[in-house]
Scaffold this motif. Structure first.
Motif, PDB file in Angstrom:
ATOM      1  N   LYS A 117       3.888  10.157  -7.150  1.00 35.42           N
ATOM      2  CA  LYS A 117       4.945  10.514  -8.094  1.00 35.42           C
ATOM      3  C   LYS A 117       4.368  10.761  -9.484  1.00 35.42           C
ATOM      4  O   LYS A 117       4.773  11.684 -10.193  1.00 35.42           O
ATOM      5  CB  LYS A 117       5.995   9.411  -8.143  1.00 35.42           C
ATOM      6  CG  LYS A 117       7.180   9.736  -9.044  1.00 35.42           C
ATOM      7  CD  LYS A 117       8.222   8.630  -9.002  1.00 35.42           C
ATOM      8  CE  LYS A 117       9.409   8.961  -9.896  1.00 35.42           C
ATOM      9  NZ  LYS A 117      10.444   7.881  -9.858  1.00 35.42           N
ATOM     10  N   GLU A 118       3.394   9.931  -9.870  1.00 35.30           N
ATOM     11  CA  GLU A 118       2.785  10.057 -11.196  1.00 35.30           C
ATOM     12  C   GLU A 118       1.911  11.307 -11.295  1.00 35.30           C
ATOM     13  O   GLU A 118       1.957  12.036 -12.290  1.00 35.30           O
ATOM     14  CB  GLU A 118       1.945   8.818 -11.499  1.00 35.30           C
ATOM     15  CG  GLU A 118       1.260   8.855 -12.857  1.00 35.30           C
ATOM     16  CD  GLU A 118       0.410   7.619 -13.111  1.00 35.30           C
ATOM     17  OE1 GLU A 118      -0.311   7.611 -14.118  1.00 35.30           O
ATOM     18  OE2 GLU A 118       0.458   6.669 -12.300  1.00 35.30           O
ATOM     19  N   ALA A 119       1.124  11.549 -10.253  1.00 33.32           N
ATOM     20  CA  ALA A 119       0.178  12.668 -10.290  1.00 33.32           C
ATOM     21  C   ALA A 119       0.818  13.997  -9.922  1.00 33.32           C
ATOM     22  O   ALA A 119       0.324  15.063 -10.305  1.00 33.32           O
ATOM     23  CB  ALA A 119      -1.005  12.387  -9.355  1.00 33.32           C
ATOM     24  N   GLY A 120       1.929  13.929  -9.180  1.00 30.44           N
ATOM     25  CA  GLY A 120       2.527  15.165  -8.699  1.00 30.44           C
ATOM     26  C   GLY A 120       1.798  15.663  -7.456  1.00 30.44           C
ATOM     27  O   GLY A 120       0.714  15.185  -7.114  1.00 30.44           O
ATOM     28  N   ILE A 152       0.837  -1.197   0.000  1.00 39.45           N
ATOM     29  CA  ILE A 152       0.000   0.000   0.000  1.00 39.45           C
ATOM     30  C   ILE A 152       0.873   1.249   0.000  1.00 39.45           C
ATOM     31  O   ILE A 152       0.625   2.210  -0.744  1.00 39.45           O
ATOM     32  CB  ILE A 152      -0.954  -0.002   1.217  1.00 39.45           C
ATOM     33  CG1 ILE A 152      -2.008  -1.098   1.061  1.00 39.45           C
ATOM     34  CG2 ILE A 152      -1.622   1.364   1.373  1.00 39.45           C
ATOM     35  CD1 ILE A 152      -2.917  -1.249   2.262  1.00 39.45           C
ATOM     36  N   GLU A 153       1.919   1.250   0.838  1.00 36.86           N
ATOM     37  CA  GLU A 153       2.825   2.400   0.904  1.00 36.86           C
ATOM     38  C   GLU A 153       3.493   2.647  -0.445  1.00 36.86           C
ATOM     39  O   GLU A 153       3.608   3.798  -0.894  1.00 36.86           O
ATOM     40  CB  GLU A 153       3.881   2.155   1.982  1.00 36.86           C
ATOM     41  CG  GLU A 153       3.322   2.160   3.409  1.00 36.86           C
ATOM     42  CD  GLU A 153       4.306   1.601   4.422  1.00 36.86           C
ATOM     43  OE1 GLU A 153       5.452   1.274   4.022  1.00 36.86           O
ATOM     44  OE2 GLU A 153       3.941   1.461   5.604  1.00 36.86           O
ATOM     45  N   GLN A 154       3.919   1.577  -1.101  1.00 39.94           N
ATOM     46  CA  GLN A 154       4.566   1.707  -2.413  1.00 39.94           C
ATOM     47  C   GLN A 154       3.583   2.191  -3.467  1.00 39.94           C
ATOM     48  O   GLN A 154       3.937   3.007  -4.332  1.00 39.94           O
ATOM     49  CB  GLN A 154       5.181   0.368  -2.814  1.00 39.94           C
ATOM     50  CG  GLN A 154       6.369  -0.046  -1.956  1.00 39.94           C
ATOM     51  CD  GLN A 154       6.873  -1.443  -2.275  1.00 39.94           C
ATOM     52  OE1 GLN A 154       6.159  -2.258  -2.880  1.00 39.94           O
ATOM     53  NE2 GLN A 154       8.103  -1.741  -1.876  1.00 39.94           N
ATOM     54  N   MET A 155       2.343   1.702  -3.387  1.00 37.51           N
ATOM     55  CA  MET A 155       1.320   2.117  -4.337  1.00 37.51           C
ATOM     56  C   MET A 155       1.016   3.610  -4.188  1.00 37.51           C
ATOM     57  O   MET A 155       0.912   4.342  -5.180  1.00 37.51           O
ATOM     58  CB  MET A 155       0.038   1.312  -4.120  1.00 37.51           C
ATOM     59  CG  MET A 155      -1.125   1.715  -5.027  1.00 37.51           C
ATOM     60  SD  MET A 155      -2.662   0.875  -4.565  1.00 37.51           S
ATOM     61  CE  MET A 155      -3.002   1.604  -2.951  1.00 37.51           C
ATOM     62  N   LEU A 156       0.910   4.063  -2.947  1.00 39.84           N
ATOM     63  CA  LEU A 156       0.632   5.480  -2.696  1.00 39.84           C
ATOM     64  C   LEU A 156       1.781   6.357  -3.181  1.00 39.84           C
ATOM     65  O   LEU A 156       1.556   7.419  -3.775  1.00 39.84           O
ATOM     66  CB  LEU A 156       0.388   5.707  -1.200  1.00 39.84           C
ATOM     67  CG  LEU A 156      -0.889   5.111  -0.616  1.00 39.84           C
ATOM     68  CD1 LEU A 156      -0.925   5.316   0.897  1.00 39.84           C
ATOM     69  CD2 LEU A 156      -2.123   5.724  -1.254  1.00 39.84           C
ATOM     70  N   ALA A 157       3.007   5.906  -2.934  1.00 38.04           N
ATOM     71  CA  ALA A 157       4.175   6.671  -3.374  1.00 38.04           C
ATOM     72  C   ALA A 157       4.227   6.763  -4.899  1.00 38.04           C
ATOM     73  O   ALA A 157       4.534   7.821  -5.461  1.00 38.04           O
ATOM     74  CB  ALA A 157       5.451   6.030  -2.842  1.00 38.04           C
ATOM     75  N   ALA A 158       3.893   5.653  -5.578  1.00 29.85           N
ATOM     76  CA  ALA A 158       3.902   5.643  -7.037  1.00 29.85           C
ATOM     77  C   ALA A 158       2.811   6.558  -7.601  1.00 29.85           C
ATOM     78  O   ALA A 158       3.042   7.289  -8.581  1.00 29.85           O
ATOM     79  CB  ALA A 158       3.703   4.216  -7.544  1.00 29.85           C
TER      80      ALA A 158
END
Length: 240
Positions: free
Chosen positions: A115-118, A106-112
């Motif tokens: 990063k994608e959305a800014g 979940i943490e990695q998904m949120l970080a990704a």
């Protein structure tokens, strides 16, 4: 003859409550040690702006699944007068108290996604209100102290509790505390929290004892460091 205490109702926090909860949170901690270090008064915008930023933060925080987070509010005659965030028990003994594999995902998904959305404009505004260096040390210290105490074993954790200054002494804090400790006692589990120095005697009356001390060093603190207690409460027998 003293007047009877008002009836305090405890219920889950919903998105429609975010603004009222944010206002009570900000008002209750305006002069509280540690919180004034995280949010230095000299750089704070208006209360209206701070409430709006807090609501944005809450909305983003709760968009994703947080299966152990329970936030409840206290109301008197329909008015929000306090709230608390409890983290319900998860067994992390397999990781020694670190995040479980699904939590890491979940943490990695949120970080990704971030990063994608800014980052959004309000997040840059929020940055301006926080001493980010102290906040990072503060969070890291609390996480390590709790992990060293629990070793990943299940427990109830009081992340924070706050009460409207106008309603302190009305049983609001006790009701918010009882919500979690009752469930901990039913399950035979301990409870953990971090307290301010001023709050330590209050929690001691509720059965909490100091287990260890959190410390952050810094020139701005008296004596070169800031200390606050990590406190544990052992499970108590449930009254029949």
């Amino acid at each position: 003859m003293s007047a009877p205490r008002p009836t305090v109702l405890i219920s889950p926090v919903n998105p429609s409550d975010y603004a009222s909860v944010a206002e009570v949170y900000l008002r209750s901690f305006e002069t509280t040690e540690i919180l004034t270090d995280i949010y230095p008064p000299a750089i704070q915008p208006s209360m209206e702006t701070r409430i709006a930023l807090n609501v944005q933060e809450r909305t983003k925080r709760y968009l994703e699944p947080l299966n152990d987070l329970v936030e409840v509010k206290a109301t008197i005659d329909g008015k929000t007068v306090g709230a608390a965030i409890w983290l319900s028990p998860l067994d992390r003994t397999s990781t020694g108290g670190d995040s479980l594999p699904h939590e890491v995902e979940i943490e990695q998904m949120l970080a990704a996604k971030e990063k994608e959305a800014g980052r959004e404009p309000w997040e840059f505004e929020m940055d301006k209100t926080i001493d980010k260096e102290f906040y990072a040390k503060f969070k890291k210290t609390m996480k390590e102290i709790r992990k060293n105490w629990s070793k990943g074993a299940p427990h109830w954790y009081l992340s924070y509790l706050f009460v409207d200054p106008e309603y302190q002494g009305c049983g609001v804090g006790g009701a918010l505390m009882k919500f979690g400790t009752d469930q901990a006692d039913e399950a035979g589990l301990p409870t953990w929290l971090e307290s301010t120095i001023a709050g330590r005697p209050v929690y001691h009356k509720k059965g909490f004892e100091v287990h260890s001390w959190c410390e952050v060093e810094g020139e701005k603190f008296e004596g070169g460091r800031l200390r606050w207690p990590g406190m544990e409460r052992k499970p108590q027998a449930v009254k029949q």
